[in-house]
Design a protein around this motif. Sequence first.
Motif, PDB file in Angstrom:
ATOM      1  N   LYS A   5       0.857  -1.180   0.000  1.00 50.43           N
ATOM      2  CA  LYS A   5       0.000   0.000   0.000  1.00 50.43           C
ATOM      3  C   LYS A   5       0.895   1.233   0.000  1.00 50.43           C
ATOM      4  O   LYS A   5       1.727   1.412   0.886  1.00 50.43           O
ATOM      5  N   GLN A   7       2.051   5.086   0.321  1.00 51.59           N
ATOM      6  CA  GLN A   7       1.735   6.220   1.172  1.00 51.59           C
ATOM      7  C   GLN A   7       1.250   7.369   0.310  1.00 51.59           C
ATOM      8  O   GLN A   7       1.586   7.468  -0.871  1.00 51.59           O
ATOM      9  N   ARG A   8       0.467   8.256   0.908  1.00 52.82           N
ATOM     10  CA  ARG A   8      -0.031   9.420   0.182  1.00 52.82           C
ATOM     11  C   ARG A   8       0.611  10.675   0.757  1.00 52.82           C
ATOM     12  O   ARG A   8       0.782  10.804   1.959  1.00 52.82           O
ATOM     13  N   ASP A  19      -0.340  12.451   5.281  1.00 52.78           N
ATOM     14  CA  ASP A  19      -1.699  11.918   5.230  1.00 52.78           C
ATOM     15  C   ASP A  19      -2.218  11.795   6.665  1.00 52.78           C
ATOM     16  O   ASP A  19      -1.650  11.041   7.456  1.00 52.78           O
ATOM     17  N   ALA A  22      -5.251   7.293   6.544  1.00 54.63           N
ATOM     18  CA  ALA A  22      -5.267   6.561   5.273  1.00 54.63           C
ATOM     19  C   ALA A  22      -6.670   6.147   4.851  1.00 54.63           C
ATOM     20  O   ALA A  22      -6.896   5.837   3.689  1.00 54.63           O
ATOM     21  N   ASP A  23      -7.624   6.145   5.790  1.00 55.89           N
ATOM     22  CA  ASP A  23      -8.991   5.746   5.464  1.00 55.89           C
ATOM     23  C   ASP A  23      -9.820   6.882   4.874  1.00 55.89           C
ATOM     24  O   ASP A  23     -10.920   6.650   4.373  1.00 55.89           O
ATOM     25  N   CYS A  54       5.386   6.711  -3.028  1.00 56.62           N
ATOM     26  CA  CYS A  54       4.300   7.576  -2.556  1.00 56.62           C
ATOM     27  C   CYS A  54       3.426   8.031  -3.718  1.00 56.62           C
ATOM     28  O   CYS A  54       3.905   8.218  -4.828  1.00 56.62           O
TER      29      CYS A  54
END
Length: 68
Positions: A5, A7-8, A19, A22-23, A54
């Motif tokens: 997954k 990262q943002r 972020d 994450a949800d 990212c």
Amino acid sequence: MAIVKMQRIFRMGATDLPDPDADLTPEQVLSHYATLYPTLRHGKVEEVGAEGDCVVFAMKAAEYKANG
């Protein structure tokens, strides 16, 4: 094969913001940061692309135009 997954990162100008959750959707993150940065209140968020591991989103303030 493993699923990773990414990262943002939320970029506002030259500032990279982490972020907060994450949800949250990108629009919800924009709303979250609008409480700290009022210029984002009527702004928009766009996915720019990937940088390393990212995903980068650009948060842009609303454009105000003069009437006339």
